[in-house]
Design an enzyme around this catalytic site. Structure first.
Site, PDB file in Angstrom:
ATOM      1  N   GLU A 187       0.711  -1.036   0.066  1.00  0.00           N
ATOM      2  CA  GLU A 187       0.095  -0.063  -0.006  1.00  0.00           C
ATOM      3  C   GLU A 187       0.698   1.246   0.078  1.00  0.00           C
ATOM      4  OE1 GLU A 187      -2.538  -0.164   3.098  1.00  0.00           O
ATOM      5  OE2 GLU A 187      -3.894  -1.927   2.305  1.00  0.00           O
TER       6      GLU A 187
ATOM      7  N   HIS B  40      -8.208   1.017   1.689  1.00  0.00           N
ATOM      8  CA  HIS B  40      -7.961   0.881   3.229  1.00  0.00           C
ATOM      9  C   HIS B  40      -8.856   1.949   4.067  1.00  0.00           C
ATOM     10  CE1 HIS B  40      -4.624  -0.417   6.270  1.00  0.00           C
ATOM     11  NE2 HIS B  40      -5.684  -0.293   6.773  1.00  0.00           N
TER      12      HIS B  40
END
Length: 528
Positions: free
Chosen positions: A260, A278
């Site tokens: 990420e 997220h």
């Protein structure tokens, strides 16, 4: 006046609390690593979310830093071992966003069931493809929950409200607690085989990394749907891509990714795949909750020395800390040893104190024993939240002090009861400061624990020690210490125990060879 830096965007409530408590605070979200490194020496405390990376380089420049507060659960962005080495306390807020994350998982499940993202894109593109987006009901379907902690239990409650049937897999979930929650406790293979929807709510550890991979997809029923709002890395993304392309599963929704920010990913564009960036903790309420909690915890520590939800420091008063320090280390090793050799669901933990330790305040010691016991399968466990986690999982904890004097000046004995029976580990202090393991079940032994250990149970027969030494030697693994024990002293008597300190980790390939040796019953690599 102590000074705190808020380095990530956070609810204004955090700065307000700091100032109300008399803490000087600067808000500088969005700094580059070089900018943070240049100014961090000014601050006693650092409050972050997930964007700021607290690296060894940042910590090396943080000459005055005493505490790092993470507004949230995960501390992947903080180098906790380095912070510990530098005497910096790391705190998180483990319960502030549980409801928000659970609700996001339910939302992702519903989006998969009714094809909402794809249908929305199609409709807004001017199409009217009503027949293309045939969905399924969740009513009456089976939801499999991997990880039945705080968030998993909230998901189960919401799913039961939707009239779903819920299966749960969690090594720490007891049958009684499962019944209270309305969950049927199952093993992982059964969960994969019987679930229409599967959702993950487990931490990312060595044991859970890739827990949903190709083998798991092969065991799933055709048409199953997968949701992950927990941690990237729990799902093998390449195997997921293959399962979606082949039609083995009907859909998947990920809020978290192995890397990420996930601006590029092989899963993007795959049919029946839903992705969010997220967002599990991204609600107004959750952000306010975690901001308030982190500001209060950091203020308490900086102003009074109070420690709450610390990941690398026990909750002790200034007066107790020097006295209890060697006992805390012993408690950590006894619990950690038992936790790493326990493989089935915990039901009870009985911690007994004999000798001098029984005269001390043993409450923090019990918390540290539980921390060590639970940590091998969970992240973010500390002496503050370990008792709460044990209660959530219906693990019965008993603390017993014995006035009697035993064989040792001081002794901590931990007995754990699981589905497979009882196991006991006992430890003492040599010279009032050096921890030793002195008994494993009914086998006396004297062992000093090191970072890398090998624990072996074997038939007490000739040839075992030579074969083990040869196997380690052939693998280039040096033996630092070798401790042996057996129940009887008059000759071979059933099962013996070996605790071997080695200079480097024992990998799976070498461990498999050791387990295959004649007379070996079980071999496990331990880490302390």
């Amino acid at each position: 006046m102590v000074k705190v830096l808020i380095a990530d965007k956070m609810s204004p409530k955090a700065a307000e609390i700091f100032r109300d408590r008399g803490v000087d605070v600067d808000e500088k979200p969005g700094m580059s690593p070089d900018e943070l490194k240049a100014c961090i020496a000014e601050y006693d405390g650092l409050a972050v979310r997930s964007a700021t990376k607290v690296t060894p380089e940042i910590l090396a420049a943080a000459d005055n830093l005493k505490v790092i507060g993470r507004a949230g659960i995960g501390v992947d962005n903080i180098n906790v071992p380095e912070a510990t080495n530098r005497g910096v306390v790391v705190m998180n807020t483990p319960f502030g966003n549980s409801i928000t994350t659970a609700e996001h998982a339910i939302s992702m499940m519903m989006a998969l069931a009714r094809n909402i993202p794809a249908a929305n894109a199609s409709t807004q593109a001017g199409k009217w493809e009503k027949s293309k987006f045939m969905g399924v009901e969740v009513h009456g379907k089976v939801l499999g929950i991997i990880g039945c902690g705080n968030i998993g239990q909230i998901v189960a409650d919401r799913a039961l409200g939707l009239k779903m049937r819920v299966l749960g897999y969690d090594p720490f979930l007891s049958e009684d607690r499962a019944r209270e929650l309305g969950i049927r406790r199952v093993e992982l293979d059964e969960l994969f085989a019987k679930s229409d929807f599967i959702t993950l709510h487990t931490p990312l550890t060595d044991q859970t990394r890739g827990i949903v991979g190709k083998a798991a997809f092969d065991k799933m029923k055709p048409g199953a749907r997968l949701v992950n709002c927990a941690r990237g890395g729990l799902v093998d993304e390449a195997a997921l891509k293959e399962a979606l392309d082949s039609g083995k599963i009907a859909g998947a929704a990920l809020d978290v990714f192995a890397e990420e920010p996930a601006k590029e990913n092989a899963l993007f564009g795959t049919a029946n795949f839903v992705a969010t960036p997220h967002l599990g903790a991204s609600t107004t309420e959750a952000q306010v909750n975690v901001a308030i909690q982190v500001a209060e915890q950091m203020s308490d520590y900086l102003l009074t020395g109070g420690v709450t939800n610390a990941l690398n420091m026990p909750s002790l008063s200034a007066e107790e800390a020097p006295l209890l320090q060697p006992y805390m280390k012993l408690a950590e090793q006894v619990g950690g040893f038992a936790g790493q050799i326990t493989e089935s669901s915990l039901k009870k933990a009985r911690i007994e104190y004999e000798g001098h330790v029984a005269t001390l305040n043993t409450k923090p010691l019990t918390a540290v024993v539980l921390e060590g016991l639970l940590a091998p399968l969970m992240d973010s466990v500390n002496m503050v939240n370990a008792p709460v986690i044990a209660r959530e999982r219906d693990i019965e904890v008993a603390e017993v002090k014995h006035d009697r004097a035993g064989d040792y000046h001081t002794l901590i004995r931990l007995t754990v009861e699981t589905d497979r029976g009882e196991r006991t580990v006992s430890g003492t202090l040599f010279a009032n400061e050096a921890p030793r393991i002195v008994r494993i079940n009914d086998v006396p032994i004297e062992a000093r624990l090191s970072q890398h250990m090998l624990y072996v149970t074997n038939n007490d027969k000739p040839g075992f020690i030579g074969a083990l030494g040869s196997t380690l030697g052939e693998a280039g693994i040096n033996i630092a210490r070798f401790s042996l024990g057996r129940p009887g002293d008059d000759g071979p008597d059933g099962i013996a125990v070996a605790l071997v300190a080695v200079d480097q980790p024992v990998g799976k390939e070498v461990l498999d060879k050791i387990n295959a040796l004649t007379h070996v019953r079980q071999a496990k690599a331990l880490r302390f």
